[in-house]
Design a protein around this motif. Structure first.
Motif, PDB file in Angstrom:
ATOM      1  N   GLY A  76     -38.328   8.534  35.712  1.00 28.57           N
ATOM      2  CA  GLY A  76     -38.080   7.343  36.512  1.00 28.57           C
ATOM      3  C   GLY A  76     -37.342   6.351  35.627  1.00 28.57           C
ATOM      4  N   THR A  77     -37.521   5.059  35.858  1.00 30.68           N
ATOM      5  CA  THR A  77     -36.775   4.076  35.073  1.00 30.68           C
ATOM      6  C   THR A  77     -37.665   3.224  34.183  1.00 30.68           C
ATOM      7  OG1 THR A  77     -36.823   2.549  36.933  1.00 30.68           O
ATOM      8  CG2 THR A  77     -34.850   3.921  36.690  1.00 30.68           C
ATOM      9  N   SER A  78     -38.832   3.729  33.823  1.00 34.38           N
ATOM     10  CA  SER A  78     -39.653   2.988  32.867  1.00 34.38           C
ATOM     11  C   SER A  78     -38.902   2.944  31.543  1.00 34.38           C
ATOM     12  CB  SER A  78     -41.015   3.657  32.693  1.00 34.38           C
ATOM     13  OG  SER A  78     -40.875   4.909  32.079  1.00 34.38           O
ATOM     14  N   LEU A  79     -39.197   1.980  30.718  1.00 37.82           N
ATOM     15  CA  LEU A  79     -38.437   1.818  29.482  1.00 37.82           C
ATOM     16  C   LEU A  79     -39.093   2.493  28.293  1.00 37.82           C
ATOM     17  CD1 LEU A  79     -37.198  -1.834  29.937  1.00 37.82           C
ATOM     18  CD2 LEU A  79     -35.966   0.297  30.309  1.00 37.82           C
ATOM     19  N   GLU A  80     -39.722   3.632  28.505  1.00 32.13           N
ATOM     20  CA  GLU A  80     -40.299   4.389  27.400  1.00 32.13           C
ATOM     21  C   GLU A  80     -39.190   4.904  26.502  1.00 32.13           C
ATOM     22  OE1 GLU A  80     -43.364   7.205  28.453  1.00 32.13           O
ATOM     23  OE2 GLU A  80     -43.530   6.267  30.408  1.00 32.13           O
ATOM     24  N   VAL A  81     -39.505   5.114  25.228  1.00 27.33           N
ATOM     25  CA  VAL A  81     -38.484   5.602  24.298  1.00 27.33           C
ATOM     26  C   VAL A  81     -38.666   7.061  23.923  1.00 27.33           C
ATOM     27  CG1 VAL A  81     -37.931   3.343  23.349  1.00 27.33           C
ATOM     28  CG2 VAL A  81     -39.757   4.707  22.328  1.00 27.33           C
ATOM     29  N   ALA A  82     -39.736   7.691  24.345  1.00 22.56           N
ATOM     30  CA  ALA A  82     -39.918   9.128  24.126  1.00 22.56           C
ATOM     31  C   ALA A  82     -40.644   9.675  25.339  1.00 22.56           C
ATOM     32  CB  ALA A  82     -40.723   9.398  22.867  1.00 22.56           C
ATOM     33  N   HIS A 115     -30.935  29.998  37.642  1.00 23.70           N
ATOM     34  CA  HIS A 115     -29.629  29.351  37.776  1.00 23.70           C
ATOM     35  C   HIS A 115     -29.617  28.178  38.753  1.00 23.70           C
ATOM     36  CE1 HIS A 115     -28.260  32.633  35.320  1.00 23.70           C
ATOM     37  NE2 HIS A 115     -28.754  33.478  36.192  1.00 23.70           N
ATOM     38  N   GLN A 116     -30.773  27.528  38.965  1.00 17.27           N
ATOM     39  CA  GLN A 116     -30.809  26.294  39.748  1.00 17.27           C
ATOM     40  C   GLN A 116     -30.437  25.132  38.834  1.00 17.27           C
ATOM     41  OE1 GLN A 116     -34.180  26.194  42.908  1.00 17.27           O
ATOM     42  NE2 GLN A 116     -35.066  27.018  41.029  1.00 17.27           N
ATOM     43  N   LEU A 117     -29.712  24.154  39.359  1.00 16.06           N
ATOM     44  CA  LEU A 117     -29.283  22.995  38.593  1.00 16.06           C
ATOM     45  C   LEU A 117     -30.151  21.795  38.948  1.00 16.06           C
ATOM     46  CD1 LEU A 117     -27.136  21.638  36.739  1.00 16.06           C
ATOM     47  CD2 LEU A 117     -25.853  21.128  38.848  1.00 16.06           C
ATOM     48  N   PHE A 118     -30.634  21.090  37.919  1.00 11.53           N
ATOM     49  CA  PHE A 118     -31.423  19.878  38.070  1.00 11.53           C
ATOM     50  C   PHE A 118     -30.790  18.795  37.214  1.00 11.53           C
ATOM     51  CE2 PHE A 118     -34.209  23.419  38.793  1.00 11.53           C
ATOM     52  CZ  PHE A 118     -34.956  23.036  39.899  1.00 11.53           C
ATOM     53  N   CYS A 119     -30.636  17.584  37.763  1.00 12.20           N
ATOM     54  CA  CYS A 119     -30.078  16.466  37.001  1.00 12.20           C
ATOM     55  C   CYS A 119     -30.976  15.260  37.135  1.00 12.20           C
ATOM     56  CB  CYS A 119     -28.673  16.128  37.500  1.00 12.20           C
ATOM     57  SG  CYS A 119     -27.466  17.450  37.254  1.00 12.20           S
ATOM     58  N   TRP A 120     -31.028  14.452  36.084  1.00 15.13           N
ATOM     59  CA  TRP A 120     -31.810  13.212  36.106  1.00 15.13           C
ATOM     60  C   TRP A 120     -31.036  12.139  35.359  1.00 15.13           C
ATOM     61  CZ3 TRP A 120     -33.255  17.870  34.050  1.00 15.13           C
ATOM     62  CH2 TRP A 120     -33.343  17.980  32.673  1.00 15.13           C
ATOM     63  N   GLY A 121     -31.312  10.898  35.697  1.00 16.19           N
ATOM     64  CA  GLY A 121     -30.622   9.756  35.083  1.00 16.19           C
ATOM     65  C   GLY A 121     -29.697   9.090  36.046  1.00 16.19           C
ATOM     66  N   CYS A 140     -37.154  14.687  26.378  1.00 19.37           N
ATOM     67  CA  CYS A 140     -36.056  13.744  26.166  1.00 19.37           C
ATOM     68  C   CYS A 140     -36.563  12.507  25.434  1.00 19.37           C
ATOM     69  CB  CYS A 140     -35.443  13.341  27.498  1.00 19.37           C
ATOM     70  SG  CYS A 140     -34.714  14.727  28.415  1.00 19.37           S
ATOM     71  N   TYR A 141     -35.684  11.906  24.640  1.00 24.55           N
ATOM     72  CA  TYR A 141     -36.007  10.755  23.808  1.00 24.55           C
ATOM     73  C   TYR A 141     -34.900   9.720  23.933  1.00 24.55           C
ATOM     74  CZ  TYR A 141     -38.776  14.394  21.479  1.00 24.55           C
ATOM     75  OH  TYR A 141     -39.633  15.429  21.216  1.00 24.55           O
ATOM     76  N   GLY A 142     -35.232   8.443  23.720  1.00 21.26           N
ATOM     77  CA  GLY A 142     -34.213   7.407  23.651  1.00 21.26           C
ATOM     78  C   GLY A 142     -34.269   6.438  24.810  1.00 21.26           C
ATOM     79  N   ASP A 143     -33.111   5.885  25.153  1.00 24.51           N
ATOM     80  CA  ASP A 143     -32.986   4.881  26.208  1.00 24.51           C
ATOM     81  C   ASP A 143     -33.290   5.504  27.559  1.00 24.51           C
ATOM     82  OD1 ASP A 143     -32.308   2.502  27.528  1.00 24.51           O
ATOM     83  OD2 ASP A 143     -30.217   3.144  27.734  1.00 24.51           O
ATOM     84  N   ASN A 144     -33.992   4.753  28.401  1.00 22.59           N
ATOM     85  CA  ASN A 144     -34.359   5.251  29.722  1.00 22.59           C
ATOM     86  C   ASN A 144     -34.071   4.228  30.815  1.00 22.59           C
ATOM     87  OD1 ASN A 144     -35.462   7.314  31.365  1.00 22.59           O
ATOM     88  ND2 ASN A 144     -37.387   6.209  31.495  1.00 22.59           N
ATOM     89  N   GLY A 145     -33.092   3.365  30.600  1.00 21.36           N
ATOM     90  CA  GLY A 145     -32.786   2.305  31.555  1.00 21.36           C
ATOM     91  C   GLY A 145     -32.442   2.788  32.952  1.00 21.36           C
ATOM     92  N   VAL A 146     -31.861   3.970  33.075  1.00 21.78           N
ATOM     93  CA  VAL A 146     -31.512   4.505  34.392  1.00 21.78           C
ATOM     94  C   VAL A 146     -32.135   5.877  34.625  1.00 21.78           C
ATOM     95  CG1 VAL A 146     -29.389   3.162  34.669  1.00 21.78           C
ATOM     96  CG2 VAL A 146     -29.290   5.379  33.528  1.00 21.78           C
TER      97      VAL A 146
END
Length: 106
Positions: free
Chosen positions: A64-70, A100-106, A52-58
């Protein structure tokens, strides 16, 4: 945008996606982030086939919530065989693994 050859192309305020040498299968985009599902490269652990790339505010990059961009590859201890499908909302992403397990982040 996902090109037919597996290249990922972004423009505007989209995050910079560096997918050189990998074949992208799909891209899920939220408001300020994008997650790419890659075909595992030869010898790569298939469980780490999402980056994942981009904003990581949440935590939408899965770091986690570090402000990395990539991000580094997303790994979920219980995800078996890697992810096969992604979907993203405004500030979150969800993935389905090979059993078929579901994982979510953010």
């Amino acid at each position: 945008m996902l090109a037919p050859d597996g290249d990922v192309q972004c423009w505007g305020a989209a995050p910079r996606v560096d997918a050189a040498g990998f074949h992208a299968l799909s891209v899920a985009t939220g408001y300020g982030h994008a997650c790419v599902l890659f075909a595992p490269a030869h010898g790569q652990d298939p469980v780490s086939n999402v980056v994942c790339y981009g904003d990581n505010g949440v935590g939408q990059l899965g770091l986690g919530t570090s402000l990395e961009v990539a991000s580094r590859p997303i790994t979920r201890d219980s995800a078996l065989g890697g992810f096969v499908q992604l979907a993203a909302g405004h500030d979150f992403t969800c993935g389905v693994d090979t059993v078929h397990q579901l994982f979510c982040w953010g």
